[in-house]
Design an enzyme around this catalytic site. Structure first.
Site, PDB file in Angstrom:
ATOM      1  N   GLU A 104       0.829  -1.156  -0.087  1.00 32.42           N
ATOM      2  CA  GLU A 104       0.057  -0.018   0.017  1.00 32.42           C
ATOM      3  C   GLU A 104       0.906   1.281  -0.126  1.00 32.42           C
ATOM      4  O   GLU A 104       1.547   1.498   0.973  1.00 32.42           O
ATOM      5  CB  GLU A 104      -0.920  -0.002   1.232  1.00 32.42           C
ATOM      6  CG  GLU A 104      -1.827   1.237   1.587  1.00 32.42           C
ATOM      7  CD  GLU A 104      -2.412   1.223   2.882  1.00 32.42           C
ATOM      8  OE1 GLU A 104      -2.982   0.190   3.253  1.00 32.42           O
ATOM      9  OE2 GLU A 104      -2.596   2.351   3.262  1.00 32.42           O
ATOM     10  N   ARG A 112       0.873  10.394   1.042  1.00 28.16           N
ATOM     11  CA  ARG A 112       1.318  11.198   2.273  1.00 28.16           C
ATOM     12  C   ARG A 112       2.424  12.046   1.780  1.00 28.16           C
ATOM     13  O   ARG A 112       3.036  12.813   2.505  1.00 28.16           O
ATOM     14  CB  ARG A 112       1.676  10.473   3.496  1.00 28.16           C
ATOM     15  CG  ARG A 112       0.332   9.640   4.029  1.00 28.16           C
ATOM     16  CD  ARG A 112       0.678   9.000   5.495  1.00 28.16           C
ATOM     17  NE  ARG A 112      -0.223   7.750   5.332  1.00 28.16           N
ATOM     18  CZ  ARG A 112      -0.155   6.894   6.407  1.00 28.16           C
ATOM     19  NH1 ARG A 112       0.998   6.733   7.105  1.00 28.16           N
ATOM     20  NH2 ARG A 112      -1.298   5.938   6.307  1.00 28.16           N
ATOM     21  N   THR A 130      -4.417   6.085   2.358  1.00 28.35           N
ATOM     22  CA  THR A 130      -4.650   7.351   2.758  1.00 28.35           C
ATOM     23  C   THR A 130      -5.338   8.218   1.657  1.00 28.35           C
ATOM     24  O   THR A 130      -5.068   9.328   1.375  1.00 28.35           O
ATOM     25  CB  THR A 130      -3.340   8.147   3.119  1.00 28.35           C
ATOM     26  OG1 THR A 130      -2.306   7.252   3.748  1.00 28.35           O
ATOM     27  CG2 THR A 130      -3.495   9.329   3.956  1.00 28.35           C
ATOM     28  N   LYS A 162     -10.455  -2.231   6.816  1.00 33.40           N
ATOM     29  CA  LYS A 162      -9.285  -1.997   7.563  1.00 33.40           C
ATOM     30  C   LYS A 162      -9.996  -1.404   9.008  1.00 33.40           C
ATOM     31  O   LYS A 162     -10.998  -0.808   9.118  1.00 33.40           O
ATOM     32  CB  LYS A 162      -8.660  -0.733   6.838  1.00 33.40           C
ATOM     33  CG  LYS A 162      -7.241  -0.013   7.516  1.00 33.40           C
ATOM     34  CD  LYS A 162      -7.142   1.160   6.931  1.00 33.40           C
ATOM     35  CE  LYS A 162      -5.846   1.952   7.617  1.00 33.40           C
ATOM     36  NZ  LYS A 162      -4.483   1.653   6.983  1.00 33.40           N
TER      37      LYS A 162
END
Ligand code: 3PG
Length: 202
Positions: A36, A40, A63, A123
């Site tokens: 993943e 960011r 994210t 998640k």
């Protein structure tokens, strides 16, 4: 759309897209077949694009906070989209593009809302701070059809406890490919950390 991921998902922060290729090689050398790439850093989408060129590495983008993030990730070749929380427009865009959607949940209410999309893997974030395996066990007792991918505060010492819960199909974490190690281009250490993570499954 569901996806078959391995049981251990490195969650990576990449500061330079030039690190993407050797990082992919290091993950594969350590026996890891999925990653993943978190949105960011400014380099994240280009890094995901370069990693996704590896046929044997399943690349997702994490994210993801906006529908635009999802579209950019899909364009880069991401196969699954992860968010820290349940952001319904993000889930909708992800499913509309035919990708696997793995939103984060932190409460039974969020889990129920995520389940309404027919998602089979969620998640749990931030897992340790929320109560760890005990929290997942409590949710799994009420929602037996849901499978969980916890992350946040997981590392070599507690990974085994999560992996041994039957509702946990995968765990995520940054410990296999720490941001500082990527920045330092210490790809040998990353490969070793991945190999060690794989040994948790034995
Ligand atoms: C995540 O996105 O789930 C976290 O960044 C992973 O948390 P960790 O750094 O504690 O593994």
């Amino acid at each position: 759309m569901s996806i078959s991921l391995g049981r251990i998902l490195p969650i990576v922060v990449i500061d330079s897209a030039d690190d993407a290729e050797p990082l992919a090689e290091a993950l594969l050398a350590g026996g890891i077949r999925q990653v993943e790439v978190t949105l960011r850093t400014p380099a994240a989408i280009e890094a995901a694009r370069r990693m996704a060129r590896h046929d044997d590495l399943v690349v997702g983008v994490g994210t993801a906070l906006t529908t635009d993030d999802v579209s950019r990730a899909a364009d880069a070749g991401a196969r699954f989209i992860v968010s820290p929380g349940l952001i319904e427009p993000v889930v909708e865009r992800t499913l509309a593009l035919g990708l696997a959607s793995i939103p984060g949940i932190a409460t039974a209410t969020e889990l129920a809302r995520a389940s309404a999309f027919g998602l089979d893997l969620l998640k749990v974030f931030p897992a340790e701070q929320l109560g760890g395996v005990a929290m997942i066990a409590a949710l799994a007792a009420v929602f037996p059809e849901v499978r969980f991918m916890p992350s946040g505060g997981i590392g070599p010492t507690n990974a085994g406890a999560y992996l041994s819960h039957p509702a946990v199909t995968a765990i995520g974490g940054s410990w296999m490919a720490p941001r500082e190690a990527i920045k330092a281009r210490d790809f040998l250490s990353i490969a070793d950390l991945c190999t060690a993570a794989g040994e948790l499954l034995r």
